[in-house]
Design an enzyme around this catalytic site. Structure first.
Site, short mmCIF file in Angstrom:
data_model
loop_
_atom_site.label_atom_id
_atom_site.label_comp_id
_atom_site.label_asym_id
_atom_site.label_seq_id
_atom_site.Cartn_x
_atom_site.Cartn_y
_atom_site.Cartn_z
N ASP A 12 46.99 36.38 41.30
CA ASP A 12 46.60 37.66 41.10
C ASP A 12 47.60 38.55 40.66
OD1 ASP A 12 44.31 39.52 40.63
OD2 ASP A 12 44.05 40.15 42.64
N HIS A 29 49.02 37.74 31.56
CA HIS A 29 48.70 36.22 31.62
C HIS A 29 49.57 35.33 31.01
CE1 HIS A 29 45.16 38.05 33.08
NE2 HIS A 29 44.51 38.72 32.24
N LEU A 123 51.98 14.79 43.08
CA LEU A 123 51.56 16.22 43.28
C LEU A 123 50.01 16.03 42.67
CD1 LEU A 123 51.94 18.95 44.10
CD2 LEU A 123 52.77 19.52 41.72
C1 IPE Z 1 40.27 36.42 41.61
O1 IPE Z 1 41.02 37.35 40.99
C2 IPE Z 1 40.14 35.23 40.29
C3 IPE Z 1 41.36 34.78 39.90
C4 IPE Z 1 42.55 34.93 40.31
C5 IPE Z 1 41.14 33.67 38.98
P1 IPE Z 1 40.35 38.41 40.35
O2 IPE Z 1 41.25 39.50 39.97
O3 IPE Z 1 39.57 38.25 39.30
O4 IPE Z 1 39.44 39.23 41.61
P2 IPE Z 1 38.90 40.52 42.13
O5 IPE Z 1 37.97 41.02 40.99
O6 IPE Z 1 39.91 41.38 42.27
O7 IPE Z 1 37.99 40.20 43.47
C1 IPE Z 2 44.80 37.31 37.88
O1 IPE Z 2 45.37 38.61 37.41
C2 IPE Z 2 44.36 36.49 36.46
C3 IPE Z 2 43.03 36.31 36.13
C4 IPE Z 2 41.98 36.69 37.13
C5 IPE Z 2 42.58 35.34 34.86
P1 IPE Z 2 44.32 39.79 37.13
O2 IPE Z 2 44.06 39.78 35.46
O3 IPE Z 2 43.27 39.85 38.02
O4 IPE Z 2 45.33 40.88 37.30
P2 IPE Z 2 45.05 42.23 37.93
O5 IPE Z 2 44.43 41.93 39.46
O6 IPE Z 2 43.73 43.00 37.05
O7 IPE Z 2 46.30 42.83 38.36
MG MG Z 3 42.96 40.54 39.70
#
Ligand code: IPE
Ligand code: IPE
Ligand code: MG
Length: 238
Positions: A12, A29, A123
């Site tokens: 995240d 990303h 792995l």
């Molecule tokens: C969870 O992260 C999903 C992934 C890391 C793929 P999100 O950023 O989407 O989750 P929320 O919205 O903060 O709960």
């Molecule tokens: C996690 O990073 C990747 C995915 C959920 C695809 P985020 O896109 O959720 O990044 P934040 O949480 O908005 O910073």
């Molecule tokens: Mg996120």
């Protein structure tokens, strides 16, 4: 250092990391994806046997059209690149989640990668794509009901083992350690069944900045935990 057998990670913070650098979320990303590739090599070196990462949730379709499209293009490139790292790491790659929602070429890349890597076992790398814990459980229940109609489900009490054999993670041991980067302390629908007895580790570090030292720190903290499974441990110094 006692290395956990199975580490699950909620990757995240890509978006916030990029924003802090005055860059678009999609840049976060891209860097996050490069980091994932590196972390697979680190996991292999440390002797982690199972690594399961959350890359796209069933809820992530709610993001802007542009962001979803950028993520799909990233998956396209990543799944192809992963062939090379699966060979170098001798790593078996499996995708968990409902892949049927993806474009046909992405589904084909998933099949090709899973097939290419199926005999590696140093792995075991699981990528959760269009994955939701509730969706996984509902798909399992639907399939069990279908199989029951066809007389393929043993009568009597349902066991955990039987139910698990219908999950996307069938045959994969439960995670020992769950890591979530970037400060949030929730599961966001990740591995709801499988995390029943997992140790949780939260860090404020954003995913693109989570490298080998941060992983080692998480494992060291895990080593200081007193893992229990509902039992009363023998106290040695009383
Ligand atoms: C969870 O992260 C999903 C992934 C890391 C793929 P999100 O950023 O989407 O989750 P929320 O919205 O903060 O709960
Ligand atoms: C996690 O990073 C990747 C995915 C959920 C695809 P985020 O896109 O959720 O990044 P934040 O949480 O908005 O910073
Ligand atoms: Mg996120």
């Amino acid at each position: 250092m006692n290395v956990p057998n199975h580490v699950a990670i909620i990757l995240d913070g890509n978006g916030r990391w990029a924003k802090a650098k005055h860059m678009p979320r999609s840049y976060g990303h891209v860097v996050g994806c490069d980091n994932l590739e590196k972390v697979c090599y680190v996991a292999r070196d440390l002797g982690i046997r199972y690594l399961t990462v959350y890359a796209f949730s069933t809820e992530n379709w709610k993001r802007s059209k542009d962001e979803v499209e950028a993520l799909m293009n990233l998956f396209r490139r990543y799944l192809k690149r992963c062939i090379k790292s699966s060979r170098e790491n001798e790593m078996r790659v499996r995708v968990i989640g409902d892949a049927s929602a993806f474009a046909p070429d992405i589904q084909e890349s998933i099949r090709a990668l899973e097939d290419f890597s199926k005999d590696y076992d140093k792995l075991h790398f699981q990528i959760a794509l269009n994955y939701g814990g509730r969706d996984e459980i509902l798909r399992a229940v639907t399939q069990i009901a279908q199989d029951a109609k066809e007389g393929k489900v043993p009568e009597g009490k349902m066991t955990e083992e039987f139910f698990e054999s219908y999950l996307d993670t069938a045959g994969i041991p439960d995670p020992d350690l769950l890591i979530r980067t970037s400060g949030e302390q929730r599961l966001s629908n990740y591995l709801l069944w499988q995390l029943a007895y997992t140790e949780f580790y939260f860090t404020d570090i954003a995913w693109p900045d989570f490298h080998k030292p941060e992983l080692i720190q998480a494992i060291e903290q895990y080593n200081r935990r007193d893992r229990r499974y509902g039992d009363a441990k023998e106290e040695t110094n009383v």
